[in-house]
Structure formats: C-alpha cells, structure tokens
Write a protein that holds these residues in place. Structure first.
Motif, PDB file in Angstrom:
ATOM      1  N   UNK A 104      19.605 -16.107  43.954  1.00  0.00           N
ATOM      2  CA  UNK A 104      18.824 -16.760  42.908  1.00  0.00           C
ATOM      3  C   UNK A 104      19.581 -17.890  42.227  1.00  0.00           C
ATOM      4  N   UNK A 105      20.904 -17.850  42.286  1.00  0.00           N
ATOM      5  CA  UNK A 105      21.717 -18.813  41.549  1.00  0.00           C
ATOM      6  C   UNK A 105      21.534 -20.212  42.132  1.00  0.00           C
TER       7      UNK A 105
ATOM      8  N   UNK B 171      10.954 -17.024  38.030  1.00  0.00           N
ATOM      9  CA  UNK B 171      11.103 -16.415  39.356  1.00  0.00           C
ATOM     10  C   UNK B 171      12.258 -15.419  39.374  1.00  0.00           C
ATOM     11  N   UNK B 172      13.383 -15.803  38.774  1.00  0.00           N
ATOM     12  CA  UNK B 172      14.547 -14.927  38.770  1.00  0.00           C
ATOM     13  C   UNK B 172      14.280 -13.646  37.993  1.00  0.00           C
ATOM     14  N   UNK B 173      13.636 -13.769  36.840  1.00  0.00           N
ATOM     15  CA  UNK B 173      13.323 -12.587  36.032  1.00  0.00           C
ATOM     16  C   UNK B 173      12.413 -11.633  36.804  1.00  0.00           C
TER      17      UNK B 173
ATOM     18  N   UNK C 178      21.253 -14.068  32.391  1.00  0.00           N
ATOM     19  CA  UNK C 178      21.042 -15.271  33.193  1.00  0.00           C
ATOM     20  C   UNK C 178      21.551 -16.495  32.434  1.00  0.00           C
ATOM     21  N   UNK C 179      22.286 -17.337  33.147  1.00  0.00           N
ATOM     22  CA  UNK C 179      22.698 -18.632  32.596  1.00  0.00           C
ATOM     23  C   UNK C 179      21.651 -19.655  33.013  1.00  0.00           C
ATOM     24  N   UNK C 180      20.927 -20.188  32.016  1.00  0.00           N
ATOM     25  CA  UNK C 180      19.738 -21.002  32.289  1.00  0.00           C
ATOM     26  C   UNK C 180      19.917 -22.405  31.710  1.00  0.00           C
TER      27      UNK C 180
END
Length: 215
Positions: A122-123, A130-132, A179-181
């Motif tokens: 996902x990164x 989408x990642x969540x 998550x780093x967003x």
C-alpha cells in the motif's frame, strides 16, 4: 475289488459320493469360516455414533470419544479472540455420523498464539481510503493518520509502535497501525517558507572601516 467299470458308475460308486460330500463340506466350512473371520475383523454391523465435541475442552472431547471406542487427534489450531486455548472448533467426521470401532476423529482447536499478518503493498501505492479499507478487511486497527508533506490523502508510510513498515512485513493480527498520509497544506506552507527565507550575507549600510594601524 472295485473294477474300473464300478468306479465310474456314479450310482454304485460310494467312494465318489463320499469324496464329493467331503469336498462340499470342506469348501462350505472354509467359506463360512472366512465370512465369520471377516465379520469379526471388520466389525460387520457394528458401528458407533460420533459424539458432538465442539466447544468442549480437549480432555473432555477425548473422554467422550473414548467412551464411544473412538480416538481423537488434533490436526490444526486457530486463533479466536476471546476464547481460551484448547477448545474444539471443528471435528471430522461430523457429530452424528456412524463409524467403525477405533475410528480417528480429527479435531481443530483454539490457540492463544496470535497469528502474524503480512502488510499489503500500500505504501506509495494507494489513497488513504483504499489503504484503510484493505487494512481493516484483514483485521488491522488504525489510529488517526499522521500527516506529512505530499499529495493530498496519498499513503507514504505505515508505522507499528513507531517503527516504519514495508510491504510484506508481518505484524500481529489486529495490530494498531498508523498511516503516514500526504497533506498539500503542509507541502505548500513549507514551499512558502522556503521562498520567504532571507539569507543574511553580513551586508550593512555603514561604510567599511579601515584600520590605519596596519599601514
């Protein structure tokens, strides 16, 4: 003395009939004995009801199976949150089946060992939404996102207990991830700050002073 003619005369040859009767008796005895042995060996017409051992502890299940002249063997284990270790989850054959004496019933039990789950790719490859969705679907929990400079709502990293993860790393099931967003406001503010920087080159409005003592 028995002549050849008398020997082949079936009506008058008592030796023939005696031998024939003896052969029939022996063959019948062999067949009956074989069938009797097979019945005993395979327990013909003898079956035992498989008890329902689901949700029982392993010792309780083994006792119930022994009572029915069966035996149990654990072939798999699975983690179930909130359930103690050693509880029967599945059994094969199913409860109510009729089987021969000594049949093995295969058991699946609970375990306290929390399984490890791989981090999906996902990164820098998906949006926040989408990642969540993907991480929650495979059992992970999420904190509030950590915003960094970058494209809006784009995932730039995943952390577990402060440690940065990579795709394929394994962490415990239901682990709490951060998550780093990306956030464009942070990116734009950093760009503005860099443009407004005044570099002090040591200039001054005063005329430079010359020390005459050197001359």
């Amino acid at each position: 003395m028995v002549t050849l003619k008398d020997f082949f005369s079936f009506k008058n040859n008592r030796f023939f009939w005696l031998n024939l009767i003896a052969m029939v008796v022996v063959i019948t005895a062999i067949i009956v004995g074989t069938l009797f042995w097979l019945d005993n060996y395979t327990h013909h017409n003898q079956s035992y009801l498989v008890p329902n051992v689901k949700n029982q502890t392993l010792p309780e299940a083994e006792q119930a199976l022994t009572t029915q002249k069966l035996k149990g063997i654990v072939i798999d284990s699975s983690y179930v949150k909130g359930m103690p270790s050693g509880i029967i989850l599945e059994q094969t054959p199913a409860a109510g089946s009729r089987v021969k004496e000594g049949r093995t019933v295969y058991l699946t039990i609970t375990t306290n060992d929390v399984p490890l789950v791989k981090i999906p790719d996902l990164i820098d490859n998906s949006s926040l939404r989408q990642a969540e969705a993907k991480l929650k679907a495979i059992g992970f929990k999420l904190t509030e996102p950590e915003y960094v400079s970058g494209e809006q709502d784009w995932v730039y990293g995943i952390k577990y207990r402060g440690r940065s993860l990579r795709a394929g790393d394994k962490v415990p099931y239901e682990a709490l991830l951060t998550l780093s967003v990306g956030n464009t406001a942070i990116r734009d503010s950093l760009s503005t700050d860099s443009l407004n920087l005044n570099i002090d080159l040591g200039t001054s409005d005063d005329e430079p002073q010359v020390d005459d003592s050197w001359f």
